[in-house]
Design an enzyme around this catalytic site. Structure first.
Site, mmCIF file in Angstrom:
data_model
loop_
_atom_site.group_PDB
_atom_site.id
_atom_site.type_symbol
_atom_site.label_atom_id
_atom_site.label_comp_id
_atom_site.label_asym_id
_atom_site.label_seq_id
_atom_site.Cartn_x
_atom_site.Cartn_y
_atom_site.Cartn_z
ATOM 1 C CG ASP A 1 -0.093 0.018 2.336
ATOM 2 O OD1 ASP A 1 0.792 -0.781 2.678
ATOM 3 O OD2 ASP A 1 -0.411 0.683 3.501
ATOM 4 C CD GLU A 2 -1.029 4.771 2.725
ATOM 5 O OE1 GLU A 2 -2.045 5.473 3.071
ATOM 6 O OE2 GLU A 2 -0.587 3.963 3.642
HETATM 7 C C1 TNX Z 1 -3.766 3.819 5.619
HETATM 8 S S1 TNX Z 1 -4.758 1.395 4.850
HETATM 9 C C2 TNX Z 1 -2.769 3.041 5.816
HETATM 10 C C3 TNX Z 1 -1.881 2.794 7.002
HETATM 11 C C4 TNX Z 1 -2.502 3.680 7.793
HETATM 12 C C5 TNX Z 1 -3.780 3.930 7.922
HETATM 13 C C6 TNX Z 1 -4.384 4.920 8.955
HETATM 14 C C7 TNX Z 1 -3.478 0.861 4.444
HETATM 15 C C8 TNX Z 1 -3.329 -0.142 3.623
HETATM 16 N N1 TNX Z 1 -2.503 1.953 4.742
HETATM 17 O O1 TNX Z 1 -0.791 2.788 6.739
HETATM 18 O O2 TNX Z 1 -1.991 3.307 9.193
HETATM 19 O O3 TNX Z 1 -4.281 4.343 6.661
HETATM 20 O O4 TNX Z 1 -5.638 4.908 9.107
#
Ligand code: TNX
Length: 510
Positions: free
Chosen positions: A322-323
């Site tokens: 993710d991200e």
């Molecule tokens: C998004 S959801 C993230 C996390 C954070 C979260 C906080 C996701 C796969 N990644 O790294 O902790 O939001 O709500």
């Protein structure tokens, strides 16, 4: 002898109603017969003995009954030649038991029969039985304490084979005892998956013997500057065993190629963002990345994944994904495809957050939806199964409302009814039902660092997720559910579980 004679006397039970028992998740089918089974000190538990796992389920039930009532019931042995009432946990090959976790519970005046194909099914069934045992004994019906269990039949089967909770032990570390306490409650509500988010920018939480600095350096930090922590492989195995005893599968996650500052800070050759490395204890995301072009990075990952896979009996390894905002898109795709092969080489099925669908992943790999329906659909079109964790519904770290002190609200404020009121089967338009593996509720830990805080965000919303994952769509109804939820208070109190007492529920007073 006198005691035996008392046992055989007919007891005039008050009229009971199994159908209105506060069971969560709500069983598929319940038929009440309006009499009762009297649980008392003469009750014995018998199980199928050809499968030792069934006997273990019997012992688990006996322990829980002891904790709740003080009764010390024997398992597969009887104190007085078998005159007491019987709870029989039976392995059955009945075709009416549709899944390994399905069970049938027949409660009559003198016996309780629990049928299941597997010990996992029996384990789910005894949770139902635990929920049916009243807090207090009835001391007026007989000359000794008796716990009145409503009679009838329950035919039950889960909607999904994947009913999970995720705990982020990376942003803040949680001890073995804290994780076990959460698992106890998850088991009571029939969850079968605990996904552990074991690494992130702020900390690395599992011992890797071939790369010791991951925990020596990367394990020593957490959000807010606390001391962090990590699980040794022996401790992780202890968690895996504790989970297995509850028929829960642990899914380990090592998040990559983003969310990797703690790893790169421990071993700088891993770093791919070209910036100077420092320990990170803030809460931003998206700034770190592994170098997707270096062979040494994949050799490192082969060791890490290999060591974790070797101590993880479950079929899955979660690569995060993710991200990864600091990874070039082409590098990201290359990385996911290479790491998938490593996961497969170690005998595991890859899971990743929905972004992984940008790569050409194998149909056996699984995508976990959190924010991008289009990527979930793309993965499903490719043959992959999908785990549903929509942030706006089941992110347990989202605040209940603007007054909630813990938690975040970037996705939404999620009141307790909002988190229950959605149908996993229809939530993602265009996603075929058959592609849905199940539901999972993540709890990210930027703002929480102990059990009381964890529980305040998780409870009661996680209990609703249990029902979404287990109960049939026809049985999902907030008005019906909230009455049963209100009656969980004695259990939550007994377990010392902190919860958010939302005004949407008319909580049972003690
Ligand atoms: C998004 S959801 C993230 C996390 C954070 C979260 C906080 C996701 C796969 N990644 O790294 O902790 O939001 O709500």
């Amino acid at each position: 002898m006198a005691a035996c004679q008392t046992e055989k006397k007919e007891i005039n039970f008050p009229k009971t109603d199994l159908a209105s028992a506060p069971l969560i998740p709500k069983p598929v089918k319940t038929i009440a017969t309006h009499t009762a089974f009297g649980l008392d000190s003469s009750t014995v538990i018998y199980t199928t003995t050809t499968d030792p796992q069934f006997e273990k389920v019997g012992k688990f039930l006996s322990e829980k009954i002891k904790g709740k009532t003080g009764l010390d019931l024997m398992v597969n042995a009887s104190p007085d030649g078998g005159t007491g009432r019987l709870i029989y946990i039976n392995q059955s090959d009945s075709t009416a038991l549709e899944t390994p976790e399905s069970y049938q519970l027949y409660i009559k005046k003198d016996s309780i029969l629990l049928n299941a194909k597997t010990a996992a099914g029996a384990f789910r069934g005894i949770q139902t039985l635990r929920q049916l045992i009243p807090e207090k004994s009835n001391d007026t019906l007989t000359d000794h304490p008796l716990w009145v269990i409503p009679s009838g039949k329950i035919m039950d089967s889960p909607k999904y084979g994947h009913r999970g909770a995720m705990l982020d032990v990376a942003r803040h570390f949680f001890t073995l005892d804290e994780v076990k306490k959460y698992m106890d409650a998850l088991a009571y509500y029939k969850f079968n998956i605990l996904h552990l988010h074991l690494s992130d920018d702020q900390g690395w939480r599992i011992e890797i013997k071939s790369w010791p600095k991951l925990t020596e350096v990367g394990g020593a930090t957490e959000v807010g500057g606390g001391e962090g922590g990590f699980y040794t492989q022996e401790e992780y195995k202890e968690l895996v065993q504790y989970a297995a005893d509850r028929h829960i599968t642990i899914i380990p996650e090592i998040d990559m190629p983003g969310h990797t500052n703690a790893a790169s800070f421990s071993y700088p050759f891993l770093n791919g963002n070209g910036k100077k490395l420092e320990a990170y204890t803030g809460t931003h995301v998206g700034f770190s990345t592994f170098d997707a072009q270096k062979d040494t990075v994949y050799a490192f990952l082969d060791d890490v994944i290999g060591e974790i896979a070797a101590i993880t009996p479950g079929p899955y390894f979660h690569i995060g994904g993710d991200e990864s905002h600091s990874t070039k898109k082409s590098d990201y795709i290359h990385f996911v495809e290479k790491v998938e092969k490593i996961v497969q080489k170690h005998g595991k099925t890859m899971i990743g957050w929905n972004e992984i669908a940008q790569a050409k992943i194998a149909p056996t790999s699984i995508a976990q939806l959190w924010n991008e329906p289009h990527n979930a659909i793309r993965a499903a079109e490719n043959g992959s199964k999908i785990i549903l964790s929509p942030a706006v519904k089941v992110y347990l770290d989202m605040q209940y409302d603007s007054l909630t002190k813990l938690g975040l609200h970037w996705a939404a404020y999620i009141p307790v009814d909002e988190s229950y009121n959605w149908n996993p089967e229809t939530y993602v338009e265009g996603l075929p039902k058959e592609s849905i593996l199940g539901v999972e509720a993540p709890l990210w830990s930027e703002t929480i660092s102990n059990s009381a805080e964890l529980e305040y965000l998780a409870f009661p919303r996680i209990i609703g997720v249990a029902e979404l994952g287990w109960s049939s769509s026809e049985n999902l109804n907030w008005d019906d559910y909230k009455v049963r939820l209100a009656q969980q208070v004695p259990y939550l109190k007994e377990m010392n579980i902190n919860f958010y007492p939302t005004k949407l529920v008319d909580w049972e007073k003690e």
